[in-house]
Design a protein around this motif. Structure first.
Motif, mmCIF file in Angstrom:
data_model
loop_
_atom_site.group_PDB
_atom_site.id
_atom_site.type_symbol
_atom_site.label_atom_id
_atom_site.label_comp_id
_atom_site.label_asym_id
_atom_site.label_seq_id
_atom_site.Cartn_x
_atom_site.Cartn_y
_atom_site.Cartn_z
ATOM 1 N N ARG A 13 -2.935 2.828 3.949
ATOM 2 C CA ARG A 13 -2.342 4.132 3.585
ATOM 3 C C ARG A 13 -3.336 4.965 2.771
ATOM 4 O O ARG A 13 -4.480 5.123 3.182
ATOM 5 C CB ARG A 13 -0.997 3.915 2.884
ATOM 6 N N ALA A 15 -5.112 4.740 -0.006
ATOM 7 C CA ALA A 15 -6.384 4.200 -0.503
ATOM 8 C C ALA A 15 -7.163 3.532 0.631
ATOM 9 O O ALA A 15 -8.388 3.690 0.737
ATOM 10 C CB ALA A 15 -6.129 3.196 -1.628
ATOM 11 N N ASP A 34 -2.917 -3.594 8.417
ATOM 12 C CA ASP A 34 -1.695 -3.262 7.673
ATOM 13 C C ASP A 34 -0.498 -3.898 8.364
ATOM 14 O O ASP A 34 -0.435 -3.946 9.591
ATOM 15 C CB ASP A 34 -1.491 -1.745 7.593
ATOM 16 N N ARG A 35 0.451 -4.346 7.557
ATOM 17 C CA ARG A 35 1.631 -4.962 8.172
ATOM 18 C C ARG A 35 2.578 -3.915 8.740
ATOM 19 O O ARG A 35 3.460 -4.233 9.531
ATOM 20 C CB ARG A 35 2.339 -5.875 7.189
ATOM 21 N N SER A 44 8.046 6.580 -1.618
ATOM 22 C CA SER A 44 7.153 7.400 -2.442
ATOM 23 C C SER A 44 7.454 8.857 -2.143
ATOM 24 O O SER A 44 7.613 9.228 -0.974
ATOM 25 C CB SER A 44 5.699 7.107 -2.080
ATOM 26 N N THR A 45 7.566 9.673 -3.195
ATOM 27 C CA THR A 45 7.508 11.107 -2.939
ATOM 28 C C THR A 45 6.044 11.425 -2.670
ATOM 29 O O THR A 45 5.196 10.517 -2.636
ATOM 30 C CB THR A 45 8.110 11.905 -4.116
ATOM 31 N N LEU A 47 3.813 14.588 -3.398
ATOM 32 C CA LEU A 47 3.065 15.781 -3.807
ATOM 33 C C LEU A 47 1.576 15.432 -3.867
ATOM 34 O O LEU A 47 1.201 14.446 -4.502
ATOM 35 C CB LEU A 47 3.546 16.252 -5.191
ATOM 36 N N ARG A 102 5.217 11.086 4.192
ATOM 37 C CA ARG A 102 4.259 9.981 4.318
ATOM 38 C C ARG A 102 4.129 9.531 5.774
ATOM 39 O O ARG A 102 3.086 9.003 6.168
ATOM 40 C CB ARG A 102 4.672 8.826 3.405
ATOM 41 N N VAL A 126 -1.419 -9.849 6.124
ATOM 42 C CA VAL A 126 -2.449 -10.701 5.519
ATOM 43 C C VAL A 126 -1.745 -11.706 4.611
ATOM 44 O O VAL A 126 -0.998 -11.321 3.704
ATOM 45 C CB VAL A 126 -3.473 -9.852 4.737
ATOM 46 N N ASP A 285 -3.306 1.697 -5.707
ATOM 47 C CA ASP A 285 -2.307 1.048 -6.571
ATOM 48 C C ASP A 285 -2.597 -0.438 -6.791
ATOM 49 O O ASP A 285 -2.136 -1.022 -7.774
ATOM 50 C CB ASP A 285 -0.907 1.168 -5.953
ATOM 51 N N GLY A 297 -0.655 9.516 -7.897
ATOM 52 C CA GLY A 297 -1.113 8.311 -7.190
ATOM 53 C C GLY A 297 -1.909 8.571 -5.922
ATOM 54 O O GLY A 297 -2.915 7.892 -5.669
ATOM 55 N N ILE A 298 -1.474 9.538 -5.124
ATOM 56 C CA ILE A 298 -2.161 9.786 -3.850
ATOM 57 C C ILE A 298 -3.532 10.412 -4.125
ATOM 58 O O ILE A 298 -4.558 9.988 -3.576
ATOM 59 C CB ILE A 298 -1.307 10.697 -2.940
HETATM 60 C C1 LIG Z 1 9.101 6.669 -6.117
HETATM 61 C C2 LIG Z 1 7.636 7.020 -6.049
HETATM 62 C C3 LIG Z 1 7.263 8.351 -6.006
HETATM 63 C C4 LIG Z 1 5.916 8.695 -5.945
HETATM 64 N N1 LIG Z 1 5.572 10.013 -5.860
HETATM 65 C C5 LIG Z 1 4.270 10.377 -5.738
HETATM 66 C C6 LIG Z 1 3.901 11.739 -5.568
HETATM 67 O O1 LIG Z 1 4.731 12.654 -5.483
HETATM 68 N N2 LIG Z 1 2.567 12.025 -5.475
HETATM 69 C C7 LIG Z 1 1.619 11.046 -5.566
HETATM 70 O O2 LIG Z 1 0.423 11.372 -5.513
HETATM 71 N N3 LIG Z 1 1.943 9.749 -5.697
HETATM 72 C C8 LIG Z 1 3.242 9.393 -5.776
HETATM 73 N N4 LIG Z 1 3.578 8.074 -5.895
HETATM 74 C C9 LIG Z 1 2.487 7.064 -5.931
HETATM 75 C C10 LIG Z 1 1.952 6.811 -4.530
HETATM 76 O O3 LIG Z 1 3.001 6.419 -3.676
HETATM 77 C C11 LIG Z 1 0.922 5.683 -4.591
HETATM 78 O O4 LIG Z 1 0.041 5.874 -5.670
HETATM 79 C C12 LIG Z 1 0.118 5.612 -3.286
HETATM 80 O O5 LIG Z 1 0.969 5.349 -2.210
HETATM 81 C C13 LIG Z 1 -0.915 4.505 -3.403
HETATM 82 O O6 LIG Z 1 -1.503 4.292 -2.156
HETATM 83 P P1 LIG Z 1 -2.084 2.861 -1.774
HETATM 84 O O7 LIG Z 1 -2.756 3.054 -0.465
HETATM 85 O O8 LIG Z 1 -2.846 2.306 -2.914
HETATM 86 O O9 LIG Z 1 -0.828 1.901 -1.611
HETATM 87 P P2 LIG Z 1 0.426 1.976 -0.637
HETATM 88 O O10 LIG Z 1 0.736 3.378 -0.261
HETATM 89 O O11 LIG Z 1 1.482 1.166 -1.304
HETATM 90 O O12 LIG Z 1 -0.057 1.236 0.688
HETATM 91 C C14 LIG Z 1 -0.285 -0.144 0.709
HETATM 92 C C15 LIG Z 1 -0.261 -0.616 2.164
HETATM 93 O O13 LIG Z 1 -0.633 -1.999 2.152
HETATM 94 C C16 LIG Z 1 0.140 -2.663 3.125
HETATM 95 N N5 LIG Z 1 0.222 -4.086 2.757
HETATM 96 C C17 LIG Z 1 0.700 -4.610 1.598
HETATM 97 N N6 LIG Z 1 0.604 -5.945 1.611
HETATM 98 C C18 LIG Z 1 0.073 -6.272 2.828
HETATM 99 C C19 LIG Z 1 -0.246 -7.506 3.447
HETATM 100 N N7 LIG Z 1 -0.071 -8.676 2.813
HETATM 101 N N8 LIG Z 1 -0.747 -7.464 4.698
HETATM 102 C C20 LIG Z 1 -0.945 -6.287 5.337
HETATM 103 N N9 LIG Z 1 -0.671 -5.101 4.788
HETATM 104 C C21 LIG Z 1 -0.165 -5.094 3.550
HETATM 105 C C22 LIG Z 1 1.506 -1.999 3.068
HETATM 106 O O14 LIG Z 1 2.196 -2.169 4.293
HETATM 107 C C23 LIG Z 1 1.107 -0.523 2.827
HETATM 108 O O15 LIG Z 1 1.030 0.166 4.037
HETATM 109 C C24 LIG Z 1 4.917 7.689 -5.952
HETATM 110 C C25 LIG Z 1 5.292 6.352 -5.990
HETATM 111 C C26 LIG Z 1 6.636 6.009 -6.032
HETATM 112 C C27 LIG Z 1 7.013 4.564 -6.052
#
Ligand SMILES: Cc1cc2nc3c(=O)[nH]c(=O)nc-3n(C[C@H](O)[C@H](O)[C@H](O)COP(=O)(O)OP(=O)(O)OC[C@H]3O[C@@H](n4cnc5c(N)ncnc54)[C@H](O)[C@@H]3O)c2cc1C
Length: 406
Positions: A13, A15, A34-35, A44-45, A47, A102, A126, A285, A297-298
């Motif tokens: 996603r 990151a 990715d799973r 997640s919202t 913005l 998303r 994984v 994250d 976060g995004i």
């Molecule tokens: C309620 C809520 C509201 C939010 N609102 C905002 C906002 O408005 N704006 C903003 O910027 N941020 C927001 N955030 C934060 C934002 O969602 C995260 O910071 C962002 O999604 C982080 O991206 P990431 O790629 O690190 O992780 P994620 O988006 O969590 O992606 C991780 C990926 O890893 C995959 N994965 C996990 N474990 C495994 C495994 N074992 N094998 C294979 N795949 C796996 C998952 O399927 C997922 O697709 C919000 C978060 C929440 C909870």
């Protein structure tokens, strides 16, 4: 052992896909797993502040996002009850924010990685990392109902979110840890026009916000302190709706709108981790997390993907030792996000602003330049360290003819 990949990225996603895309564009052999199968939603919202929009533009993905019909957001309005601070969050690199679903954003990022030449495996989980001599050398994964497959790489990147399986396997040191502070819930409404505005309402013990997204829908999110989590969880809908009565104009507008989806939400912990070790790196994250009240976060994940990909490039190209390139990645990340992390934890408590902050907000009110600066603070364009520096506070108070807080 034959090396199949230079880099394996777990998680595709915000990151993971940009990290994979940036490394594949530099010519590395990259696998991203990715799973989920994309497009898919996640809790997640969404913005994306102007610095995140600027990253999408730099990567050549912004025009695609705009083509999906996602409405731009040019004004952030913070309603504190007695007054509202409304300003422009944009800066030279991007003048608007967006709040794409998303399902749309993440698919666009995955496609970007695939087009750059990364191998993308969807619907593959994984289970563990593969280790040799206390060093991560690959991953063990399986497709639904399929056998365990081992893939090898010079570096494994955990971009797999808050419940990272890579982080679990390598147990990184954690610091600045705080438990969840806010429980937040959201849904999508039709018939609630936003006219390019992101609106936030700050009330004692409650905070809520609304932002326009795809399909003429408006995302409405709000929350309460985690101390109320248990008490409120038996009637989330009732508590979600009751919260909006604290801003009567908004409640009236919402009363004329229709909720289109179920209410979902969660509460998240706040932490940093040491994001690297022998053969592994964490990004997004998986590497650090903070409450979502400031919606960083995004945008943070995008910036860290750039930092992380550049550091991995140095290490793999041999222009810098792995340890030193990664130490810089960690230090740059921490220096950038720590002031916003502290500000976020403070806001997430939903306590009334301390008197000196209340005076500062009142002094900003009505001065368009300063309200724009306040919007840029919340957009992550200006660091809280810079905005709340004594000299800046004194300047704002002097402009307003108000006494400088002690
Ligand atoms: C309620 C809520 C509201 C939010 N609102 C905002 C906002 O408005 N704006 C903003 O910027 N941020 C927001 N955030 C934060 C934002 O969602 C995260 O910071 C962002 O999604 C982080 O991206 P990431 O790629 O690190 O992780 P994620 O988006 O969590 O992606 C991780 C990926 O890893 C995959 N994965 C996990 N474990 C495994 C495994 N074992 N094998 C294979 N795949 C796996 C998952 O399927 C997922 O697709 C919000 C978060 C929440 C909870």
């Amino acid at each position: 052992m034959s090396l199949h990949y230079d880099v394996i990225v777990v998680g595709a996603r915000c990151a993971g896909s940009p990290t994979a895309m940036l490394l594949a564009r530099r010519g590395y052999r990259v696998l991203v797993v990715d799973r989920s199968r994309f497009p898919s939603d996640t809790i997640s919202t969404h913005l994306i502040h102007p610095p995140g929009v600027a990253a999408l533009r730099d990567w050549g993905l912004l025009d695609r996002l705009i083509a999906t019909g996602c409405p731009p957001i040019s004004t952030y309005a913070f309603d504190f009850g007695p007054f509202t601070l409304a300003g422009r969050p944009g800066h030279a690199a991007a003048d608007v924010a967006y709040s794409p679903r998303r399902t749309v954003l993440d698919k666009l990022l995955v496609d970007g990685a695939a087009e750059a030449g990364a191998d993308v495996r969807e619907a593959v989980t994984v289970d563990d990392v593969a280790m040799e001599d206390a060093r991560v050398v690959g991953i063990r994964s399986h497709a639904k109902g399929g056998p365990t497959v081992t893939d090898y790489a010079r570096v494994v990147v955990g971009a797999d979110g808050r419940h990272s399986s890579v982080a679990k396997a390598v147990s990184p040191a954690r610091y600045h840890e705080r438990p969840p502070i806010l429980a937040g819930y959201y849904s999508y409404w039709s018939g609630l026009p936003m006219d390019g505005r992101f609106e936030t309402y700050v009330r004692p013990g409650r905070g809520f916000a609304a932002m326009p997204t795809h399909d003429d829908l408006t995302l409405v999110v709000g929350g309460w302190p985690t101390a109320e989590f248990e008490a409120n969880r038996s009637d989330i809908e009732g508590n979600y709706l009751k919260m909006f009565e604290l801003a009567l104009d908004f409640a009236e507008r919402l009363g004329a709108a229709t909720r289109m989806e179920r209410i979902v939400g969660t509460a998240v912990p706040n932490y940093f981790t040491t994001p690297f070790g022998p053969g592994w790196v964490l990004v997004g994250d998986a590497g650090y997390n903070k409450d979502f009240i400031t919606a960083q976060g995004i945008t943070d994940a995008f910036r860290d993907a750039e930092l992380c990909a550049a550091a991995i490039d140095h290490a793999l190209a041999g222009t810098r030792p792995f340890e030193s390139a990664m130490r810089d990645y960690q230090q740059t990340r921490d220096a950038h996000v720590l002031p916003m992390f502290e500000f976020t934890c403070q806001l997430a408590a939903l306590e009334p602003p301390p008197p000196e902050l209340a005076e500062l907000l009142a002094a900003i009110h009505g001065n368009q330049e300063e309200m724009d600066a306040f919007a840029r603070l919340n957009a992550g364009v200006t660091s809280p360290a810079e905005f709340f520096a004594p000299s800046n506070v004194e300047r704002i108070m002097t402009l307003a003819g108000a006494p400088t807080p002690a």
